[in-house]
Design a protein around this motif. Sequence first.
Motif, short mmCIF file in Angstrom:
data_model
loop_
_atom_site.label_atom_id
_atom_site.label_comp_id
_atom_site.label_asym_id
_atom_site.label_seq_id
_atom_site.Cartn_x
_atom_site.Cartn_y
_atom_site.Cartn_z
N PRO A 117 0.84 -1.20 0.00
CA PRO A 117 0.00 0.00 0.00
C PRO A 117 0.88 1.25 0.00
O PRO A 117 1.98 1.23 0.52
N GLY A 118 0.40 2.25 -0.59
CA GLY A 118 1.18 3.50 -0.62
C GLY A 118 0.32 4.64 -1.08
O GLY A 118 -0.87 4.47 -1.35
N PRO A 119 0.92 5.80 -1.19
CA PRO A 119 0.14 6.97 -1.57
C PRO A 119 -0.40 6.88 -3.00
O PRO A 119 -1.36 7.54 -3.33
N ASP A 120 0.24 6.06 -3.86
CA ASP A 120 -0.23 6.00 -5.24
C ASP A 120 -1.33 4.92 -5.43
O ASP A 120 -1.77 4.72 -6.55
N GLN A 121 -1.72 4.24 -4.35
CA GLN A 121 -2.76 3.21 -4.48
C GLN A 121 -4.11 3.89 -4.66
O GLN A 121 -4.48 4.77 -3.91
N ARG A 122 -4.80 3.46 -5.72
CA ARG A 122 -6.09 4.07 -6.01
C ARG A 122 -7.17 3.01 -5.92
O ARG A 122 -6.99 1.88 -6.37
N HIS A 123 -8.29 3.35 -5.33
CA HIS A 123 -9.41 2.43 -5.21
C HIS A 123 -10.50 2.83 -6.18
O HIS A 123 -10.83 4.00 -6.28
N ALA A 124 -11.04 1.82 -6.85
CA ALA A 124 -12.20 2.10 -7.71
C ALA A 124 -13.42 2.16 -6.81
O ALA A 124 -13.38 1.75 -5.65
N ALA A 125 -14.49 2.65 -7.36
CA ALA A 125 -15.73 2.75 -6.58
C ALA A 125 -16.18 1.34 -6.19
O ALA A 125 -16.01 0.38 -6.94
N ALA A 126 -16.73 1.22 -5.01
CA ALA A 126 -17.20 -0.08 -4.53
C ALA A 126 -18.37 -0.54 -5.39
O ALA A 126 -19.28 0.23 -5.67
N ALA A 127 -18.32 -1.81 -5.83
CA ALA A 127 -19.41 -2.37 -6.65
C ALA A 127 -20.18 -3.37 -5.81
O ALA A 127 -19.64 -4.40 -5.42
N PRO A 128 -21.43 -3.05 -5.49
CA PRO A 128 -22.20 -3.99 -4.67
C PRO A 128 -22.52 -5.27 -5.46
O PRO A 128 -22.86 -5.21 -6.63
N VAL A 129 -22.36 -6.40 -4.81
CA VAL A 129 -22.67 -7.70 -5.42
C VAL A 129 -23.74 -8.37 -4.57
O VAL A 129 -23.57 -8.54 -3.36
N ASP A 130 -24.84 -8.74 -5.22
CA ASP A 130 -25.94 -9.40 -4.51
C ASP A 130 -25.56 -10.86 -4.26
O ASP A 130 -25.21 -11.59 -5.20
N GLY A 131 -25.62 -11.28 -3.02
CA GLY A 131 -25.28 -12.66 -2.68
C GLY A 131 -26.39 -13.65 -3.00
O GLY A 131 -26.24 -14.83 -2.80
N GLY A 132 -27.54 -13.21 -3.51
CA GLY A 132 -28.65 -14.10 -3.82
C GLY A 132 -29.49 -14.36 -2.58
O GLY A 132 -29.11 -14.05 -1.46
N PRO A 133 -30.68 -14.93 -2.78
CA PRO A 133 -31.56 -15.17 -1.64
C PRO A 133 -31.00 -16.26 -0.72
O PRO A 133 -30.30 -17.17 -1.17
N VAL A 134 -31.31 -16.14 0.55
CA VAL A 134 -30.93 -17.17 1.53
C VAL A 134 -32.20 -17.66 2.23
O VAL A 134 -33.18 -16.93 2.34
N LEU A 135 -32.14 -18.89 2.67
CA LEU A 135 -33.27 -19.47 3.40
C LEU A 135 -33.37 -18.83 4.78
O LEU A 135 -32.35 -18.55 5.42
N THR A 136 -34.60 -18.63 5.21
CA THR A 136 -34.79 -18.12 6.57
C THR A 136 -34.67 -19.28 7.56
O THR A 136 -34.70 -20.46 7.17
N LEU A 137 -34.57 -18.94 8.83
CA LEU A 137 -34.55 -19.98 9.86
C LEU A 137 -35.88 -20.74 9.88
O LEU A 137 -35.92 -21.93 10.19
N ALA A 138 -36.98 -20.07 9.50
CA ALA A 138 -38.28 -20.75 9.41
C ALA A 138 -38.22 -21.84 8.35
O ALA A 138 -38.72 -22.95 8.55
N ALA A 139 -37.62 -21.53 7.20
CA ALA A 139 -37.51 -22.52 6.12
C ALA A 139 -36.67 -23.72 6.56
O ALA A 139 -37.01 -24.87 6.28
N VAL A 140 -35.57 -23.45 7.26
CA VAL A 140 -34.71 -24.54 7.73
C VAL A 140 -35.46 -25.39 8.75
O VAL A 140 -35.40 -26.63 8.73
N ARG A 141 -36.20 -24.73 9.63
CA ARG A 141 -36.99 -25.46 10.64
C ARG A 141 -38.03 -26.36 9.97
O ARG A 141 -38.21 -27.53 10.33
N MET A 142 -38.72 -25.83 8.96
CA MET A 142 -39.73 -26.63 8.26
C MET A 142 -39.09 -27.76 7.46
O MET A 142 -39.62 -28.87 7.39
N TRP A 143 -37.95 -27.50 6.85
CA TRP A 143 -37.23 -28.52 6.06
C TRP A 143 -36.84 -29.68 6.97
O TRP A 143 -37.08 -30.85 6.66
N ASN A 144 -36.24 -29.34 8.11
CA ASN A 144 -35.81 -30.39 9.04
C ASN A 144 -37.01 -31.15 9.62
O ASN A 144 -36.94 -32.36 9.80
N GLY A 145 -38.10 -30.43 9.90
CA GLY A 145 -39.30 -31.09 10.42
C GLY A 145 -39.89 -32.07 9.42
O GLY A 145 -40.35 -33.15 9.79
N ALA A 146 -39.85 -31.71 8.13
CA ALA A 146 -40.37 -32.61 7.10
C ALA A 146 -39.52 -33.87 7.02
O ALA A 146 -40.03 -34.96 6.75
#
Length: 199
Positions: free
Chosen positions: A107-136
Amino acid sequence: MASRLLIALLTGLGLVSGGYWWGHTATNNARDAQQAKADQKARTALDNETARADQAAASYLQEHLDQEDRYAALNATYQDLRRRAPLVVPGPVVDVTRSDAPGPEAPGPDQRHAAAAPVDGGPVLTLAAVRMWNGALTGTDQAAGACGPAGASEGADAACAQGSGLTLDDAWANHTANAQACAADRQRYQHLIDFLNGK
Protein backbone atom coordinates in the motif's frame (compact mmCIF):
# COMPACT_ATOMS: atom_id res chain seq x y z
CA MET A 1 -48.19 -137.86 10.82
CA ALA A 2 -48.97 -135.97 7.65
CA SER A 3 -51.85 -134.27 9.39
CA ARG A 4 -49.54 -133.23 12.22
CA LEU A 5 -47.06 -131.78 9.75
CA LEU A 6 -49.88 -129.98 8.00
CA ILE A 7 -51.16 -128.57 11.31
CA ALA A 8 -47.63 -127.50 12.30
CA LEU A 9 -47.11 -125.89 8.90
CA LEU A 10 -50.45 -124.06 9.07
CA THR A 11 -49.70 -122.97 12.64
CA GLY A 12 -46.28 -121.70 11.58
CA LEU A 13 -47.77 -119.85 8.64
CA GLY A 14 -50.44 -118.42 10.91
CA LEU A 15 -47.82 -117.25 13.41
CA VAL A 16 -45.67 -115.73 10.67
CA SER A 17 -48.60 -113.92 9.05
CA GLY A 18 -49.88 -112.84 12.47
CA GLY A 19 -46.43 -111.52 13.36
CA TYR A 20 -46.22 -109.72 10.03
CA TRP A 21 -49.66 -108.21 10.52
CA TRP A 22 -48.81 -107.17 14.10
CA GLY A 23 -45.46 -105.68 13.01
CA HIS A 24 -47.07 -103.88 10.08
CA THR A 25 -49.81 -102.48 12.34
CA ALA A 26 -47.28 -101.39 14.96
CA THR A 27 -45.16 -99.70 12.27
CA ASN A 28 -48.21 -97.93 10.85
CA ASN A 29 -49.25 -96.81 14.33
CA ALA A 30 -45.75 -95.48 15.07
CA ARG A 31 -45.64 -93.72 11.69
CA ASP A 32 -49.11 -92.23 12.25
CA ALA A 33 -48.11 -91.04 15.71
CA GLN A 34 -44.90 -89.53 14.32
CA GLN A 35 -46.84 -87.84 11.50
CA ALA A 36 -49.40 -86.50 13.98
CA LYS A 37 -46.58 -85.00 16.08
CA ALA A 38 -44.99 -83.43 12.99
CA ASP A 39 -48.37 -82.04 11.89
CA GLN A 40 -48.99 -80.59 15.35
CA LYS A 41 -45.52 -79.03 15.39
CA ALA A 42 -46.11 -77.51 11.93
CA ARG A 43 -49.52 -76.17 13.03
CA THR A 44 -47.98 -74.62 16.15
CA ALA A 45 -45.17 -73.03 14.09
CA LEU A 46 -47.71 -71.69 11.58
CA ASP A 47 -49.91 -70.31 14.37
CA ASN A 48 -46.87 -68.61 15.94
CA GLU A 49 -45.82 -67.08 12.61
CA THR A 50 -49.38 -65.94 11.90
CA ALA A 51 -49.58 -64.29 15.32
CA ARG A 52 -46.19 -62.65 14.75
CA ALA A 53 -47.29 -61.39 11.31
CA ASP A 54 -50.56 -60.05 12.75
CA GLN A 55 -48.65 -58.26 15.51
CA ALA A 56 -46.18 -56.79 12.99
CA ALA A 57 -49.04 -55.61 10.75
CA ALA A 58 -50.88 -54.04 13.70
CA SER A 59 -47.68 -52.35 14.89
CA TYR A 60 -46.96 -51.00 11.41
CA LEU A 61 -50.51 -49.71 11.02
CA GLN A 62 -50.38 -47.96 14.41
CA GLU A 63 -46.98 -46.38 13.64
CA HIS A 64 -48.25 -45.30 10.21
CA LEU A 65 -51.33 -43.66 11.72
CA ASP A 66 -49.18 -41.97 14.39
CA GLN A 67 -46.86 -40.66 11.69
CA GLU A 68 -49.78 -39.30 9.67
CA ASP A 69 -51.05 -37.53 12.80
CA ARG A 70 -47.59 -36.06 13.47
CA TYR A 71 -47.27 -34.76 9.92
CA ALA A 72 -50.80 -33.32 9.99
CA ALA A 73 -49.93 -31.44 13.19
CA LEU A 74 -46.62 -30.29 11.67
CA ASN A 75 -48.41 -29.11 8.55
CA ALA A 76 -50.84 -27.02 10.60
CA THR A 77 -47.96 -25.55 12.64
CA TYR A 78 -45.90 -24.79 9.53
CA GLN A 79 -48.82 -23.25 7.60
CA ASP A 80 -49.23 -20.83 10.52
CA LEU A 81 -45.47 -20.19 10.58
CA ARG A 82 -45.45 -19.48 6.82
CA ARG A 83 -48.06 -16.76 7.33
CA ARG A 84 -45.74 -15.04 9.81
CA ALA A 85 -42.30 -15.64 8.27
CA PRO A 86 -41.00 -15.80 4.69
CA LEU A 87 -39.08 -18.81 3.36
CA VAL A 88 -36.32 -16.73 1.75
CA VAL A 89 -34.89 -13.28 2.30
CA PRO A 90 -32.42 -11.30 0.21
CA GLY A 91 -28.86 -12.35 0.84
CA PRO A 92 -26.22 -9.96 2.08
CA VAL A 93 -24.95 -7.40 -0.36
CA VAL A 94 -21.19 -7.58 -0.51
CA ASP A 95 -19.11 -4.53 -1.43
CA VAL A 96 -16.30 -5.51 -3.74
CA THR A 97 -13.45 -3.00 -3.70
CA ARG A 98 -11.14 -3.00 -6.70
CA SER A 99 -7.60 -1.87 -6.26
CA ASP A 100 -5.25 -0.74 -9.03
CA ALA A 101 -2.21 -1.23 -6.78
CA PRO A 102 0.15 -4.18 -7.41
CA GLY A 103 -1.03 -5.97 -4.31
CA PRO A 104 -2.20 -5.60 -0.71
CA GLU A 105 1.33 -5.96 0.55
CA ALA A 106 2.39 -2.72 -1.12
CA PRO A 107 0.00 0.00 0.00
CA GLY A 108 1.18 3.50 -0.62
CA PRO A 109 0.14 6.97 -1.57
CA ASP A 110 -0.23 6.00 -5.24
CA GLN A 111 -2.76 3.21 -4.48
CA ARG A 112 -6.09 4.07 -6.01
CA HIS A 113 -9.41 2.43 -5.21
CA ALA A 114 -12.20 2.10 -7.71
CA ALA A 115 -15.73 2.75 -6.58
CA ALA A 116 -17.20 -0.08 -4.53
CA ALA A 117 -19.41 -2.37 -6.65
CA PRO A 118 -22.20 -3.99 -4.67
CA VAL A 119 -22.67 -7.70 -5.42
CA ASP A 120 -25.94 -9.40 -4.51
CA GLY A 121 -25.28 -12.66 -2.68
CA GLY A 122 -28.65 -14.10 -3.82
CA PRO A 123 -31.56 -15.17 -1.64
CA VAL A 124 -30.93 -17.17 1.53
CA LEU A 125 -33.27 -19.47 3.40
CA THR A 126 -34.79 -18.12 6.57
CA LEU A 127 -34.55 -19.98 9.86
CA ALA A 128 -38.28 -20.75 9.41
CA ALA A 129 -37.51 -22.52 6.12
CA VAL A 130 -34.71 -24.54 7.73
CA ARG A 131 -36.99 -25.46 10.64
CA MET A 132 -39.73 -26.63 8.26
CA TRP A 133 -37.23 -28.52 6.06
CA ASN A 134 -35.81 -30.39 9.04
CA GLY A 135 -39.30 -31.09 10.42
CA ALA A 136 -40.37 -32.61 7.10
CA LEU A 137 -37.34 -34.92 7.19
CA THR A 138 -37.61 -36.01 10.82
CA GLY A 139 -41.33 -35.71 11.53
CA THR A 140 -40.68 -33.59 14.63
CA ASP A 141 -40.69 -29.82 15.12
CA GLN A 142 -37.30 -28.67 16.38
CA ALA A 143 -35.60 -25.33 16.75
CA ALA A 144 -33.46 -24.04 13.89
CA GLY A 145 -31.03 -21.59 15.40
CA ALA A 146 -33.04 -18.97 17.28
CA CYS A 147 -36.27 -20.01 15.53
CA GLY A 148 -37.85 -22.07 18.28
CA PRO A 149 -40.51 -24.75 17.92
CA ALA A 150 -44.19 -24.11 18.46
CA GLY A 151 -44.86 -22.62 21.88
CA ALA A 152 -41.44 -20.98 22.15
CA SER A 153 -41.00 -17.42 23.31
CA GLU A 154 -42.10 -14.51 21.14
CA GLY A 155 -38.53 -13.44 20.44
CA ALA A 156 -37.70 -16.89 19.14
CA ASP A 157 -40.69 -16.73 16.81
CA ALA A 158 -39.55 -13.33 15.49
CA ALA A 159 -36.12 -14.82 14.73
CA CYS A 160 -37.76 -17.21 12.25
CA ALA A 161 -37.79 -14.44 9.60
CA GLN A 162 -34.01 -14.00 9.83
CA GLY A 163 -31.65 -15.40 7.22
CA SER A 164 -29.97 -18.70 8.06
CA GLY A 165 -26.97 -18.20 5.80
CA LEU A 166 -28.01 -21.23 3.71
CA THR A 167 -28.63 -20.62 0.02
CA LEU A 168 -30.95 -22.32 -2.42
CA ASP A 169 -27.89 -24.19 -3.71
CA ASP A 170 -27.40 -25.61 -0.20
CA ALA A 171 -31.04 -26.70 -0.10
CA TRP A 172 -30.75 -28.32 -3.54
CA ALA A 173 -27.59 -30.21 -2.52
CA ASN A 174 -29.38 -31.49 0.60
CA HIS A 175 -32.43 -32.46 -1.46
CA THR A 176 -30.21 -34.40 -3.89
CA ALA A 177 -28.52 -36.31 -1.06
CA ASN A 178 -31.90 -37.12 0.53
CA ALA A 179 -33.36 -38.24 -2.81
CA GLN A 180 -30.39 -40.54 -3.45
CA ALA A 181 -30.71 -42.06 0.04
CA CYS A 182 -34.45 -42.64 -0.54
CA ALA A 183 -33.78 -44.27 -3.92
CA ALA A 184 -31.19 -46.59 -2.34
CA ASP A 185 -33.67 -47.51 0.42
CA ARG A 186 -36.41 -48.22 -2.13
CA GLN A 187 -34.04 -50.49 -4.07
CA ARG A 188 -33.04 -52.41 -0.92
CA TYR A 189 -36.65 -52.80 0.23
CA GLN A 190 -37.77 -53.96 -3.21
CA HIS A 191 -35.06 -56.65 -3.24
CA LEU A 192 -36.14 -57.72 0.26
CA ILE A 193 -39.80 -57.85 -0.80
CA ASP A 194 -38.91 -59.89 -3.89
CA PHE A 195 -36.85 -62.28 -1.76
CA LEU A 196 -39.64 -62.75 0.79
CA ASN A 197 -42.26 -63.21 -1.92
CA GLY A 198 -40.00 -65.83 -3.53
CA LYS A 199 -40.10 -67.87 -0.31
